[in-house]
Scaffold this motif. Structure first.
Motif, short mmCIF file in Angstrom:
data_model
loop_
_atom_site.label_atom_id
_atom_site.label_comp_id
_atom_site.label_asym_id
_atom_site.label_seq_id
_atom_site.Cartn_x
_atom_site.Cartn_y
_atom_site.Cartn_z
N UNK A 26 69.68 39.21 35.72
CA UNK A 26 70.88 39.99 35.41
C UNK A 26 70.57 41.49 35.43
N UNK A 27 71.57 42.23 35.88
CA UNK A 27 71.46 43.68 35.89
C UNK A 27 72.22 44.30 34.73
N UNK A 28 72.19 45.62 34.68
CA UNK A 28 72.77 46.34 33.54
C UNK A 28 73.53 47.56 34.03
N UNK A 29 74.48 48.00 33.22
CA UNK A 29 75.20 49.26 33.45
C UNK A 29 74.64 50.28 32.46
N UNK A 30 74.14 51.39 32.97
CA UNK A 30 73.55 52.41 32.10
C UNK A 30 74.45 53.60 31.87
N UNK A 31 75.60 53.63 32.52
CA UNK A 31 76.53 54.73 32.30
C UNK A 31 77.77 54.59 33.15
N UNK B 263 71.59 49.15 37.33
CA UNK B 263 70.17 48.94 37.61
C UNK B 263 69.78 47.51 37.25
N UNK B 264 68.81 47.01 37.99
CA UNK B 264 68.28 45.66 37.73
C UNK B 264 66.81 45.64 38.11
N UNK B 265 65.98 45.16 37.19
CA UNK B 265 64.56 45.03 37.50
C UNK B 265 64.37 43.89 38.50
#
Length: 596
Positions: free
Chosen positions: A407-412, A400-402
């Motif tokens: 930069x985006x993120x890995x949440x799982x 997900x990335x706002x």
């Protein structure tokens, strides 16, 4: 060849054809029996080309021909075979439906065939470029009019006559049907069921086939000499040797029930999600829409919540991350598919799957042309053929990335263990399956797909993958690997995702070689990218409780809501209307019924 009706009866049905032809055509040979190896055929013969327009076989199969498909076409010179001979090829085949499905029709003039085979009724149209096969309800009545002779207005008139006549009496007899085929639209010499167009084009004959459980009776009225001929065939049903069936273990249903009861990961979708729906309603209230999610990924249909095309998503993704993929519409001729395989240099095995779908429904690894042909015949929706990825490992990475953030993120991350058994030198494959509760739930399916090997004994240490798909519903074990998220992995996944235009929220299913290479962004392939409808599938690790799952579901819903809100503010996007959302859900429900 120009008017056909199908009328069901209590035990059997009637199939009737009016043949309209130029008066210059030779007079047809009246129906006779012809030997075809182990079968006997009954049909009238066209003396000009030695084919026919209607035929019956002594196993109960029937076929009838109409000229043209959907629209009136312009005949082209040099057709390689007459349609009447094509009809004969179809009815002579051991399995007419399968034969038609794989038949190369290029160079054949457009036609429509009504086919009854294997106790099923089909409408088969060839429009000159593509086959269209429609299964029909054997309990309904139908009428067809050839588009080469009857325009839309004429067809509508004929349909109206048929509808009025069919409502007039509950049970039809062969005589009733023949009267309709003689006198329907009486007085209308241009569009009635019996025509006479200025003495040049006339209805030459009427053929009625009365099919009962044991007999086929063909009544043929030659209108040229006003004579009627009656012929019969005894239906000899072929006795197929019964294939030995694998017997399921005792108390399987009871054991399966308790496995599902004690392991929430096997609960139904509604059971898992219903307790947290209040939070979805709260987010919907804040967004002023139940369908706020469509703004999450603006370039993916419905934001990727439902009914999105995998093929269109692949077109958004960088080619270097995609497995080679080909798109085909439902009903594509097998010869065209073979040509495409050769042109793209695809090799077996390959993966076949619906263009729209999920949870592994109708995903199949096909090993040869025969298996592919069976898949193409059975699938009723648009589908993809995908090069098989040789990597042995698969993970689902939730990203997900706002909007506006760099930069985006890995949440799982979820790892996937395919349904694989390992031999001990003593136990049969089915015994190995029964010993693993997760696999036991798949046994009713495995007994159909692998019945011929279930009693084999694997040597000690030899592993056999029975289901090579990373789908929880197909027996794969999901393992939460979120603890392996690193800055390096996040950076490389973020680089990949930012190359996908307007992608902010979803889960990628990634095949990879080694974990180190995955973290470095090397030797991997994105086999699927899911959008707003993505589940944080790491919740299905057996070590997690239902409370952990609910927490993660709501956390990801909040991310989805925030991203959608930001896209609406930044890009001026609007949420789906209530009507649009309900239509999407209805379409998705109908589609799922179709593929299941």
């Amino acid at each position: 060849m120009c008017t056909v009706t199908y009328i069901p009866k209590k035990e059997g049905f009637y199939l009737t054809s009016n043949r309209d032809e130029s008066v210059n055509r030779g007079q047809a040979i009246t129906p006779r029996e012809y030997s075809n190896g182990k079968n006997t055929l009954l049909y009238p013969k066209d003396v000009d080309r030695n084919g026919s327009w209607i035929a019956a076989k002594n196993n109960g199969d029937l076929v009838v021909l109409l000229n043209g498909a959907f629209i009136k076409h312009t005949p082209q010179p040099g057709y390689k075979k007459s349609r009447g001979l094509v009809l004969m090829d179809i009815i002579k085949a051991d399995n007419p439906y399968e034969f038609y499905s794989t038949l190369n029709l290029y160079g054949i003039e457009p036609f429509t065939v009504v086919l009854y085979s294997g106790n099923k009724l089909y409408e088969c149209r060839w429009d000159g470029g593509r086959k269209h096969i429609t299964p029909l309800d054997e309990k309904m009545a139908y009428i067809w009019s050839s588009v080469t002779l009857y325009d839309k207005m004429a067809t509508a008139k004929r349909n109206s006559w048929f509808s009025d006549w069919n409502r007039g009496q509950c049970q039809k007899t062969a005589d009733d049907i023949l009267r309709f085929h003689h006198y329907g639209g009486s007085g209308d010499l241009k569009d009635g069921l019996v025509i006479n167009r200025e003495g040049k084009m006339k209805t030459m004959s009427i053929t009625n086939i009365d099919v009962s459980e044991q007999n086929v009776t063909m009544t043929y009225h030659d209108l040229k000499d006003d004579k009627q001929y009656v012929s019969g065939l005894h239906i000899e049903k072929e006795i197929t040797p019964v294939k030995p069936q694998f017997t399921l273990p005792r108390f399987l249903e009871l054991r399966s029930f308790f496995i599902r009861l004690m392991n929430w990961e096997y609960w139904s979708f509604n059971t898992v999600y219903l307790p947290v729906m209040f939070y979805w309603f709260w987010l919907s209230f804040k967004s002023r829409s139940f369908f706020f999610f469509n703004a999450a990924n603006p370039l993916i249909e419905n934001g990727g919540f439902a009914m999105e095309s995998k093929w269109l998503i692949y077109k958004l993704m960088p080619e270097k991350y995609n497995p080679e993929t080909m798109f085909f519409t439902a009903g594509t001729d097998m010869e065209l598919i073979k040509q495409a395989i050769e042109e793209h240099r695809f090799s077996f095995p390959m993966i076949a799957k619906p263009d729209i779908g999920g949870r592994g429904v109708l995903v199949k690894k096909v090993h040869n042309l025969d298996e592919l042909s069976q898949y193409v015949k059975s699938i009723r929706v648009d589908f993809l053929l995908q090069a098989y990825i040789p990597y042995k490992n698969e993970v689902g990475i939730f990203y997900h990335r706002m909007p506006g953030e760099s930069k985006g993120h890995i949440s799982g991350i979820v790892g996937k263990e395919f349904l694989t058994v390992t031999g001990d030198g003593r136990s049969t494959i089915v015994e190995l399956i029964i010993n693993e509760p997760r696999y036991l739930l798949q046994l009713p399916v495995l007994k159909d797909t692998h019945a011929d090997i279930l009693h084999n004994i694997l040597p000690t240490g030899e592993a056999l993958t029975l289901v090579p798909y990373g789908n929880h519903a197909r027996g794969a074990k999901f393992i939460d690997l979120s603890h392996l998220i690193t800055d390096e992995l996040t950076e490389n996944i973020d680089k990949m995702c930012q190359q996908i235009p307007e992608f902010y929220f979803g889960r990628m299913d990634v095949m990879y070689n080694t974990w180190d290479e995955l973290c470095a962004g090397q030797n991997l392939a994105i086999v699927e990218l899911n959008g707003a409808g993505s589940e944080p599938t790491h919740i299905y690790d057996p070590k997690h409780s239902i409370f952990f799952a609910w927490k993660e579901i709501m956390r990801h819903w909040k991310l989805l809501s925030d991203i959608s809100k930001q896209n609406r503010l930044n890009k001026g996007l609007k949420c789906m209307t209530y009507r649009q959302g309900i239509t999407m859900l209805k379409n998705n429900t109908n589609y799922l019924k179709l593929v299941s």
